[in-house]
Design an enzyme around this catalytic site. Sequence first.
Site, PDB file in Angstrom:
ATOM      1  N   CYS A 111      -0.784   2.733   2.715  1.00 47.77           N
ATOM      2  CA  CYS A 111      -1.501   3.914   3.198  1.00 47.77           C
ATOM      3  C   CYS A 111      -1.446   3.975   4.725  1.00 47.77           C
ATOM      4  CB  CYS A 111      -2.935   3.945   2.649  1.00 47.77           C
ATOM      5  SG  CYS A 111      -3.741   5.547   2.844  1.00 47.77           S
TER       6      CYS A 111
ATOM      7  N   HIS B  31      -1.912   3.777  -3.095  1.00 46.92           N
ATOM      8  CA  HIS B  31      -2.718   2.558  -3.165  1.00 46.92           C
ATOM      9  C   HIS B  31      -2.438   1.836  -4.483  1.00 46.92           C
ATOM     10  CE1 HIS B  31      -5.434   3.229   0.290  1.00 46.92           C
ATOM     11  NE2 HIS B  31      -5.219   4.508   0.036  1.00 46.92           N
TER      12      HIS B  31
ATOM     13  N   GLU C 227      -3.271  -1.024  -5.427  1.00 45.81           N
ATOM     14  CA  GLU C 227      -4.444  -1.799  -5.872  1.00 45.81           C
ATOM     15  C   GLU C 227      -5.488  -0.915  -6.543  1.00 45.81           C
ATOM     16  OE1 GLU C 227      -3.437  -1.375  -2.813  1.00 45.81           O
ATOM     17  OE2 GLU C 227      -5.035  -0.239  -1.834  1.00 45.81           O
TER      18      GLU C 227
END
Lengths: 304, 239
Positions: free
Chosen positions: B86, B202, B204
């Site tokens: 990001c 993202h 995660e």
Amino acid sequence: MVTEANALEGSARTAVGAPLRIIPRLDIKGPNLVKGVHLEGLRVLGKPHEFARYYYESGADELIYIDVVASLYGRNSLLHTVEQTAREIFIPLTVGGGLRTLDDIRTVLRAGADKVALNTAAIQSPSFVRDAARKFGSSTVVVSIEGVRQSDGSYEAYVDNGREPTGVNVLEWAVRAAELGAGELLVTSIDREGTGEGFDLSLTRQVAESVPIQVIACGGAGRIEHVHDVIVDGRADAVALASMLHYDYALTRPVDHDFSGEGNIEYLRSGRGFGRVHGATLGEIKTWLHERDIVCRHEDPIRA
Amino acid sequence: MPEAVSPRIAVVDFGMGNLHSVTQACAQAGLDAAVTTSPAAVVAADAVVLPGVGAFGDAMAALKARGLDDALRHVAASGTPLVGICLGMQLLMTESREFGRFQGLDIVTGEVAWLEPSVVAGRAQKVPQVNWNRLHRFGSAGADTWAGTVLDGLPDGVSMYFLHSLYVRPADPRVVIATTGYGTTEFCSALQCGNVFACQCHPERSGSAGLEVYRNLARRLHRARARKEDVPHAGTASQ
């Protein structure tokens, strides 16, 4: 500087609308997942992280936790729930309810939240939104707006989970919140919340067309058609669902589960007072929307 | 897979962004992730993750104040895997036009530009983009530009979670390995430049597909350790 101006053109595909998010909203009281009507008359349904895990595995795009009591005891319990959830669930988690200071925000982010939802403190002190956006980034700040329809058709913002009127006009506050740096707005109709009568399309549309940021519509979904309506007619950029999903899971989860002290779902089994809410799974909702040309994330290639 | 000692991941902490989700994803993949503000710890790690949300200028100032900018350039030059996520991806670039002109780490040549709001099929595509969107494999026809990168094995068109207002425009299109469409813009959503991987999404926060990115990183680090040699420069596109 040389840029890639033309480099990616070869890959250009026909532009399609971005996928629309479906977000389970879990209202939390102490250690429990609760659900009410008009944000009142709360009933315990079970443990939030258990529902959250089920939603994660069945295709939720994000999760929202709202601490509906936000007492000191509730706060410690909420942080524990957030920590537990963040270890198991790898989609964005927004946490709200009683966050009044930058330290409060920092604490829930450290516990594992990705974003925070601000309501009461933000409306009482709008600079809180700006400070939070500067400190943690706009993308971390969701401003939660709870609206009640007035006799003249306008909407008044309420705080403290729909208990306290503020005299603030919802549209004006929505525009201001976006200017102050909110990344998204969570817009809840108190009139419709928990009723299953459908979203307040006018409220959602007015806000969505007045701000440059995404609006998450919340409150009133009772059947799949309502989700479609708030996207198409309400111009919602994302949809939050509670009763529809919770009741479906509460009634269909494994029967060997120990309900004693976990959740009072006898009222669900009896169907009393919740006849307007027709439970559905996330998969059913997304499939239904997909068949009507509304783009949703509807695959999980690793798990499938 | 040998599991004697987990590879050590330095998650760079410059005071902005949610590092918790990155460390949880690392843990899930069997990686020993430590959040750190120390340039020495960054340089000593088996791999470095640069996450981050917030404003570009503030982030660069925070990195410089801690001496982390030089540490990250050192990591990039050393061959140690460096992953930008990001804002972390954007910081790798030469410069950004977010609220003025700011110099970035200049590890990857190129700039950072704003997404433009648009209307597609009657629906407003607002900025920031906040949603799941697809990564489309990018590169010369027929080449699997994801092989050997942390996207290895993921299906073309895989959905990941995005939350951003700006995107990177690398000067060399050969570093681009994935693109994503938002509104009328097709942008670079993942790049591989030598030992440097970066993505705008993202992983995660992108469910099991996203966790696979971290598992790929873990596999690569275990393989490198097993061979007791430097991690090879992956990313066929950049060679």
